[in-house]
Design an enzyme around this catalytic site. Structure first.
Site, PDB file in Angstrom:
ATOM      1  N   SER A   1      68.683   5.376  97.924  1.00 50.31           N
ATOM      2  CA  SER A   1      69.604   4.527  98.675  1.00 50.31           C
ATOM      3  C   SER A   1      68.695   4.498 100.149  1.00 50.31           C
ATOM      4  O   SER A   1      68.960   3.577 101.023  1.00 50.31           O
ATOM      5  CB  SER A   1      70.665   5.471  99.120  1.00 50.31           C
ATOM      6  OG  SER A   1      71.568   5.569  98.020  1.00 50.31           O
TER       7      SER A   1
ATOM      8  N   HIS B   1      67.691  -0.776  93.844  1.00 50.90           N
ATOM      9  CA  HIS B   1      69.064  -0.126  94.347  1.00 50.90           C
ATOM     10  C   HIS B   1      70.578  -0.577  93.884  1.00 50.90           C
ATOM     11  O   HIS B   1      70.810  -1.773  94.262  1.00 50.90           O
ATOM     12  CB  HIS B   1      68.878   0.071  95.845  1.00 50.90           C
ATOM     13  CG  HIS B   1      69.888   0.505  96.600  1.00 50.90           C
ATOM     14  ND1 HIS B   1      70.600   0.334  97.678  1.00 50.90           N
ATOM     15  CD2 HIS B   1      70.607   1.874  96.221  1.00 50.90           C
ATOM     16  CE1 HIS B   1      71.685   1.272  97.930  1.00 50.90           C
ATOM     17  NE2 HIS B   1      71.635   2.214  97.253  1.00 50.90           N
TER      18      HIS B   1
ATOM     19  N   GLU C   1      69.540  -4.177  95.241  1.00 50.85           N
ATOM     20  CA  GLU C   1      68.390  -4.551  96.217  1.00 50.85           C
ATOM     21  C   GLU C   1      67.151  -4.192  95.832  1.00 50.85           C
ATOM     22  O   GLU C   1      67.101  -3.156  94.846  1.00 50.85           O
ATOM     23  CB  GLU C   1      68.751  -3.596  97.435  1.00 50.85           C
ATOM     24  CG  GLU C   1      69.884  -4.042  98.249  1.00 50.85           C
ATOM     25  CD  GLU C   1      70.352  -2.999  99.625  1.00 50.85           C
ATOM     26  OE1 GLU C   1      70.701  -3.622 100.560  1.00 50.85           O
ATOM     27  OE2 GLU C   1      70.249  -2.124  99.188  1.00 50.85           O
TER      28      GLU C   1
ATOM     29  N   ASN D   1      73.003  -0.608 103.439  1.00 53.69           N
ATOM     30  CA  ASN D   1      73.183   1.164 104.039  1.00 53.69           C
ATOM     31  C   ASN D   1      73.044   1.145 105.317  1.00 53.69           C
ATOM     32  O   ASN D   1      73.436   1.955 106.229  1.00 53.69           O
ATOM     33  CB  ASN D   1      72.528   2.305 103.236  1.00 53.69           C
ATOM     34  CG  ASN D   1      73.361   2.467 101.494  1.00 53.69           C
ATOM     35  OD1 ASN D   1      74.625   2.190 101.574  1.00 53.69           O
ATOM     36  ND2 ASN D   1      72.674   2.878 100.712  1.00 53.69           N
TER      37      ASN D   1
HETATM   38  N1  LIG Z   1      76.464   7.642  95.052  1.00 53.12           N
HETATM   39  C1  LIG Z   1      76.112   6.621  95.249  1.00 53.12           C
HETATM   40  O1  LIG Z   1      77.243   5.669  95.388  1.00 53.12           O
HETATM   41  C2  LIG Z   1      74.935   5.692  95.036  1.00 53.12           C
HETATM   42  C3  LIG Z   1      74.615   4.420  95.134  1.00 53.12           C
HETATM   43  C4  LIG Z   1      73.547   3.968  95.100  1.00 53.12           C
HETATM   44  C5  LIG Z   1      72.346   4.672  94.842  1.00 53.12           C
HETATM   45  N2  LIG Z   1      72.643   6.011  94.600  1.00 53.12           N
HETATM   46  C6  LIG Z   1      71.393   6.666  94.631  1.00 53.12           C
HETATM   47  O2  LIG Z   1      71.322   7.190  93.143  1.00 53.12           O
HETATM   48  C7  LIG Z   1      70.620   8.641  93.116  1.00 53.12           C
HETATM   49  C8  LIG Z   1      71.591   9.546  92.568  1.00 53.12           C
HETATM   50  O3  LIG Z   1      72.730   9.639  93.451  1.00 53.12           O
HETATM   51  P1  LIG Z   1      74.363  10.102  92.557  1.00 53.12           P
HETATM   52  O4  LIG Z   1      75.161   9.876  93.780  1.00 53.12           O
HETATM   53  O5  LIG Z   1      74.107   9.847  91.224  1.00 53.12           O
HETATM   54  O6  LIG Z   1      74.126  11.742  92.768  1.00 53.12           O
HETATM   55  P2  LIG Z   1      74.570  13.153  92.038  1.00 53.12           P
HETATM   56  O7  LIG Z   1      74.693  14.297  92.906  1.00 53.12           O
HETATM   57  O8  LIG Z   1      76.061  12.520  91.496  1.00 53.12           O
HETATM   58  O9  LIG Z   1      73.611  12.959  90.668  1.00 53.12           O
HETATM   59  C9  LIG Z   1      72.325  13.586  90.594  1.00 53.12           C
HETATM   60  C10 LIG Z   1      71.966  14.086  89.362  1.00 53.12           C
HETATM   61  O10 LIG Z   1      70.486  14.178  89.536  1.00 53.12           O
HETATM   62  C11 LIG Z   1      70.577  15.321  88.698  1.00 53.12           C
HETATM   63  N3  LIG Z   1      69.063  15.855  88.994  1.00 53.12           N
HETATM   64  C12 LIG Z   1      68.659  16.564  90.164  1.00 53.12           C
HETATM   65  N4  LIG Z   1      67.351  16.956  90.198  1.00 53.12           N
HETATM   66  C13 LIG Z   1      66.713  16.352  89.189  1.00 53.12           C
HETATM   67  C14 LIG Z   1      65.591  16.431  88.284  1.00 53.12           C
HETATM   68  N5  LIG Z   1      64.517  17.075  89.184  1.00 53.12           N
HETATM   69  N6  LIG Z   1      65.284  15.587  87.224  1.00 53.12           N
HETATM   70  C15 LIG Z   1      66.518  15.182  86.687  1.00 53.12           C
HETATM   71  N7  LIG Z   1      67.739  15.211  87.255  1.00 53.12           N
HETATM   72  C16 LIG Z   1      68.012  15.817  88.243  1.00 53.12           C
HETATM   73  C17 LIG Z   1      71.458  16.295  88.799  1.00 53.12           C
HETATM   74  O11 LIG Z   1      71.664  17.220  87.928  1.00 53.12           O
HETATM   75  C18 LIG Z   1      72.573  15.092  89.048  1.00 53.12           C
HETATM   76  O12 LIG Z   1      73.126  14.928  87.644  1.00 53.12           O
HETATM   77  C19 LIG Z   1      70.469   8.899  94.684  1.00 53.12           C
HETATM   78  O13 LIG Z   1      69.046   8.635  94.653  1.00 53.12           O
HETATM   79  C20 LIG Z   1      71.474   8.214  95.489  1.00 53.12           C
HETATM   80  O14 LIG Z   1      70.725   7.965  96.788  1.00 53.12           O
HETATM   81  C21 LIG Z   1      73.872   6.615  94.826  1.00 53.12           C
END
Ligand SMILES: NC(=O)c1ccc[n+]([C@@H]2O[C@H](COP(=O)([O-])OP(=O)(O)OC[C@H]3O[C@@H](n4cnc5c(N)ncnc54)[C@H](O)[C@@H]3O)[C@@H](O)[C@H]2O)c1
Length: 271
Positions: free
Chosen positions: A106, A127, A139, A177
């Site tokens: 993000s 994104h 994005e 964001n």
């Molecule tokens: N939450 C949102 O609304 C949103 C929206 C757009 C983008 N994002 C981006 O998506 C990404 C994930 O966010 P999320 O909200 O799904 O997070 P989350 O915390 O729900 O999930 C993250 C996952 O990554 C796993 N993980 C951690 N380290 C790891 C590794 N080394 N190898 C493999 N898996 C690993 C964790 O076990 C977890 O399942 C981030 O970069 C975030 O910025 C999130």
């Protein structure tokens, strides 16, 4: 986010290799996808056959080497630069030379991930928004090193998934964001100052601005830990006080009140 992105790709006809660190999280991610597709069947938005075809396109694995034949990797692990850097280094070694390595970050600097690889021209941001299977926008973030063909290929992938891509410089927060998080942060500040309740602030922004959800419902959906990581990355990049996370948000993350994913955030999801 990982399961939503995998679902989006599978539903739109792409073969998906879903890689998690452990078999249990891989299975849990697949179960989340199955639940989401079942909901769509119940609502009449998909047929059972469409659900089954989408699920048949997905294989789960714990081995990065199983990504060796894919054309595009979309990394969506925790929003932590060091974790992502290490992963991009490993991805560079375990995928074919032509594979595009994209990140769903993000806010983190895509260039730092690109420079972990021997192919910085094939690394960019892709994104998605939450939930990825529903939200239209993608994005495409362009680090200084990315090639035009990479951007074109990622745009084409997003369009094939029924999304609308926009291109943006590799700068913290990209478009959405950078504009959204000062608003969310200021909503927490307003609540912390005792100006209004969580429920009334959410009601006000829905009824007064026509937003589909209020700031606290949105923060809980995004996850308070992810939201804090986004604000910290924005503050780190711009040093703008609007991006300095309100203390209450940091305290709630420390208390493991992370929003929907932990059952409690600004709202309670435990009943
Ligand atoms: N939450 C949102 O609304 C949103 C929206 C757009 C983008 N994002 C981006 O998506 C990404 C994930 O966010 P999320 O909200 O799904 O997070 P989350 O915390 O729900 O999930 C993250 C996952 O990554 C796993 N993980 C951690 N380290 C790891 C590794 N080394 N190898 C493999 N898996 C690993 C964790 O076990 C977890 O399942 C981030 O970069 C975030 O910025 C999130």
């Amino acid at each position: 986010m990982g399961s939503g992105i995998a679902e989006t790709a599978a539903v739109n006809g792409f073969d998906v290799v879903l890689r998690s660190r452990s078999q249990s999280t891989a299975d849990a991610t697949l179960a989340t996808m199955e639940k989401s597709l079942n909901r769509q069947v119940e609502k009449g938005k998909k047929t059972e056959a469409e659900r089954d075809e989408a699920l048949a396109r997905v294989t789960v694995t714990t081995a990065l080497t199983d990504l060796k034949d894919v054309d595009l990797v979309i990394e969506s692990v925790v929003e932590d630069l060091e974790v992502k850097k290490e992963l991009f280094n490993e991805l560079d070694r375990s995928t074919a030379e032509h594979t595009i390595l994209a990140t769903n970050t993000s806010t983190l600097p895509v260039i730092e991930l690109a420079m972990q690889t021997g192919r910085p021209d094939k690394v960019c941001g892709v994104h998605f928004f939450n939930p990825a299977q529903v939200m239209e926008l993608v994005e495409v973030a362009k680090p200084l090193t990315v090639a035009d063909e990479t951007v074109a290929a990622v745009r084409a992938f997003a369009e094939a998934c029924g999304k609308t891509p926009v291109e943006v410089k590799d700068q913290a927060g990209f478009i959405v964001n950078a504009l959204l998080f000062p608003y969310l942060n200021n909503a927490v500040r307003l609540y912390e100052q005792g100006v209004a309740s969580v429920a009334d602030i959410d009601t006000a922004m829905k009824g007064g601005c026509g937003f589909p959800m209020g700031p606290f419902a949105l923060l809980d959906l995004v996850g308070l830990d992810t939201s804090l990581a986004i604000l910290d990355a924005l503050y780190q990049e711009f040093r703008d006080p609007n991006y300095a996370a309100v203390p209450l948000l940091r305290r709630m993350v420390a208390a493991e009140q992370l929003g929907r994913k932990s059952g409690q955030g600004f709202l309670d999801y435990r009943t």
